[in-house]
Design a protein around this motif. Structure first.
Motif, PDB file in Angstrom:
ATOM      1  N   TYR A 342      31.653 -36.085 -48.046  1.00  0.00           N
ATOM      2  CA  TYR A 342      30.808 -36.765 -49.031  1.00  0.00           C
ATOM      3  C   TYR A 342      31.617 -36.978 -50.306  1.00  0.00           C
ATOM      4  O   TYR A 342      32.662 -36.351 -50.524  1.00  0.00           O
ATOM      5  N   LEU A 363      24.564 -27.866 -52.837  1.00  0.00           N
ATOM      6  CA  LEU A 363      24.419 -28.734 -51.663  1.00  0.00           C
ATOM      7  C   LEU A 363      24.344 -27.899 -50.391  1.00  0.00           C
ATOM      8  O   LEU A 363      23.565 -28.228 -49.477  1.00  0.00           O
ATOM      9  N   LEU A 366      20.803 -26.692 -50.055  1.00  0.00           N
ATOM     10  CA  LEU A 366      19.909 -27.743 -49.568  1.00  0.00           C
ATOM     11  C   LEU A 366      20.137 -28.014 -48.085  1.00  0.00           C
ATOM     12  O   LEU A 366      19.185 -28.257 -47.324  1.00  0.00           O
ATOM     13  N   ALA A 367      21.408 -27.992 -47.659  1.00  0.00           N
ATOM     14  CA  ALA A 367      21.730 -28.274 -46.259  1.00  0.00           C
ATOM     15  C   ALA A 367      21.175 -27.181 -45.344  1.00  0.00           C
ATOM     16  O   ALA A 367      20.686 -27.475 -44.239  1.00  0.00           O
ATOM     17  N   ALA A 370      17.519 -27.828 -44.940  1.00  0.00           N
ATOM     18  CA  ALA A 370      17.281 -29.008 -44.110  1.00  0.00           C
ATOM     19  C   ALA A 370      17.519 -28.706 -42.634  1.00  0.00           C
ATOM     20  O   ALA A 370      16.753 -29.132 -41.758  1.00  0.00           O
ATOM     21  N   ARG A 371      18.585 -27.944 -42.314  1.00  0.00           N
ATOM     22  CA  ARG A 371      18.854 -27.583 -40.925  1.00  0.00           C
ATOM     23  C   ARG A 371      17.785 -26.634 -40.402  1.00  0.00           C
ATOM     24  O   ARG A 371      17.406 -26.704 -39.225  1.00  0.00           O
ATOM     25  N   LEU A 380      19.480 -35.775 -41.279  1.00  0.00           N
ATOM     26  CA  LEU A 380      20.022 -34.765 -42.171  1.00  0.00           C
ATOM     27  C   LEU A 380      20.580 -35.404 -43.436  1.00  0.00           C
ATOM     28  O   LEU A 380      20.324 -34.931 -44.549  1.00  0.00           O
ATOM     29  N   THR A 383      17.719 -36.716 -45.594  1.00  0.00           N
ATOM     30  CA  THR A 383      16.995 -35.607 -46.240  1.00  0.00           C
ATOM     31  C   THR A 383      17.747 -35.111 -47.455  1.00  0.00           C
ATOM     32  O   THR A 383      17.158 -34.908 -48.529  1.00  0.00           O
ATOM     33  N   LEU A 384      19.055 -34.901 -47.322  1.00  0.00           N
ATOM     34  CA  LEU A 384      19.849 -34.397 -48.444  1.00  0.00           C
ATOM     35  C   LEU A 384      19.893 -35.392 -49.591  1.00  0.00           C
ATOM     36  O   LEU A 384      19.712 -35.032 -50.753  1.00  0.00           O
ATOM     37  N   GLU A 387      16.513 -35.422 -51.359  1.00  0.00           N
ATOM     38  CA  GLU A 387      16.256 -34.254 -52.197  1.00  0.00           C
ATOM     39  C   GLU A 387      17.097 -34.289 -53.476  1.00  0.00           C
ATOM     40  O   GLU A 387      16.624 -33.910 -54.545  1.00  0.00           O
ATOM     41  N   VAL A 388      18.346 -34.755 -53.365  1.00  0.00           N
ATOM     42  CA  VAL A 388      19.184 -34.869 -54.556  1.00  0.00           C
ATOM     43  C   VAL A 388      18.605 -35.911 -55.517  1.00  0.00           C
ATOM     44  O   VAL A 388      18.565 -35.701 -56.738  1.00  0.00           O
TER      45      VAL A 388
END
Length: 412
Positions: A342, A363, A366-367, A370-371, A380, A383-384, A387-388
């Motif tokens: 990223y 991050l 958050l990951a 999400a997982r 995925l 979603t990230l 949320e950011v």
């Protein structure tokens, strides 16, 4: 001569309180007749009279909504050409043509040439004139709206073709690999930003991943990003890799950038043909995330481990240090894994209230959530990013690129 009509009466016109009208004609009798009919119609009109085309050019403004032009003058050798001159200065105003009793064919030609409507002077009255003005204005608005929609559709198709041409198509032959990306430029209405990425699988099964970020957000930075991505792909296909490849990219950047202050961060990962180990090179870029799938004895019911790859072997960004070196980091991927590369647009935003930045650790948090909720693949990434954006009030101004490559070892 230019005059203003003071004979006006209010009438309901939706959002319009008054119609700005320009009458082009040099016959005082016709001017008086039009004023009288408009006064009797009940429309609230601000009418400017221009005796000539030159006076009309000076009188027409962006507020002018309708132009009435008299094409029945006996000394007018080419009335349609005169109409075209009026249309050329009309801007967004509707044009209505006045003709004589014996010039109805001229009225049809005028509409074909671009006028919204035509009226025969001997047959028109106040209500008919008012209706013609209102309908012509609305027709002109509808035509302008349709024109803008067509232009938007054409521009959208052109942008889509351009984006498909500039954003890479991954060169992957292995059916066991899943590739997902997300790209969003920070500049409003821009096609590309300074972020770029690519994925290439070369003969023998080695997989090469790359993501980079040119400092800045303008079109020059976007063009430079495309050049660097194409240079990287060419070098990979030619058999170059590792620190040698980065050194060549550094040279390309030095020749192509518009100023010596421009630099580029880059993350490059080379995955071995076994798809279980990899080598990473970081040039001033954030470390990727590694998702390892730890399965139970039966092959299911396992857990997902999310970590940021180590940054201890970190070299400078491209374009900063002549003769720089970029150490290699060895990575053990395991059997089932996902690598997420990223750009810093994903982690430079705030964590909500206060000045704290999200960063790589934020991050990772958050990951993991999400997982835990079962997000994988494109879901995925979405979603990230969502949320950011929510943490930053749905406003991320920096360019953003995300690349996710996954392997399900059991399926393979």
């Amino acid at each position: 001569m230019s005059t203003i009509s003071h004979r006006s009466h209010a009438v309901a016109l939706g959002a319009e309180d008054r119609i700005d009208l320009l009458l082009i004609g040099d016959d005082p009798g016709d001017v008086f007749l039009v004023e009288k009919m408009l006064a009797d119609s009940g429309l609230e009109i601000r009418m400017t009279v221009a005796e000539s085309l030159a006076a009309a050019r000076r009188s027409v403004t962006r507020r002018t909504q309708c132009i009435i032009v008299d094409l029945s003058a006996p000394d007018d050798h080419d009335p349609v050409e005169r109409l075209r001159e009026v249309l050329a200065i009309s801007q967004n105003a509707a044009v209505v043509v006045l003709t004589g009793f014996h010039d109805t064919r001229l009225g049809v030609r005028a509409v074909a040439a671009g006028a919204e409507d035509y009226l025969v002077k001997q047959e028109v009255d106040g209500p008919l004139l008012a209706r013609a003005i209102r309908y012509s204005i609305e027709r002109k608005r509808a035509e302008e709206t349709e024109r803008r929609l067509v232009e938007a559709r054409i521009l959208g198709r052109e942008n889509a073709r351009l984006e498909r041409g500039l954003l890479p198509v991954p060169l992957i032959d292995d059916p066991g690999l899943r590739h997902h990306t997300r790209y969003r430029p920070g500049r409003r209405r821009a096609l590309l930003g300074g972020d770029f990425y690519d994925t290439v699988q070369t003969e023998g099964g080695t997989v090469h991943l790359m993501i980079g970020d040119v400092c800045g957000h303008g079109p020059d930075e976007a063009a430079l990003g495309v050049q660097l991505r194409m240079a990287w792909r060419t070098l990979v296909l030619a058999g170059h890799t590792g620190e040698q490849l980065l050194g060549t990219l550094d040279t390309v950047l030095g020749h192509e950038r518009r100023s010596e202050e421009i630099f580029t961060t880059l993350c490059m990962i080379t995955i071995a043909p076994s798809l279980r180990t990899a080598r990473m090179h970081l040039a001033g870029h954030p470390a990727p995330l590694l998702f390892r799938e730890n399965r139970g004895d039966g092959g299911d019911g396992g857990t997902s481990e999310v970590t940021a790859l180590p940054e201890y072997a970190h070299g400078p960004a491209l374009g900063l240090v002549p003769g720089a070196e970029w150490p290699t980091t060895e990575i053990d991927l395991g059997e089932s894994w996902s690598l997420m590369l990223y750009t810093d647009g994903l982690i430079e935003g705030r964590t909500g209230q206060g000045p704290a930045r999200l960063g790589t650790e934020g991050l990772v948090g958050l990951a993991r959530k999400a997982r835990h909720r079962g997000a994988t693949g494109r879901g995925l990434i979405d979603t990230l990013v969502g949320e950011v954006e929510e943490l930053n009030g749905d406003a991320l101004t920096d360019d953003l690129a995300v690349l996710l490559l996954s392997r399900d070892g059991a399926a393979s």
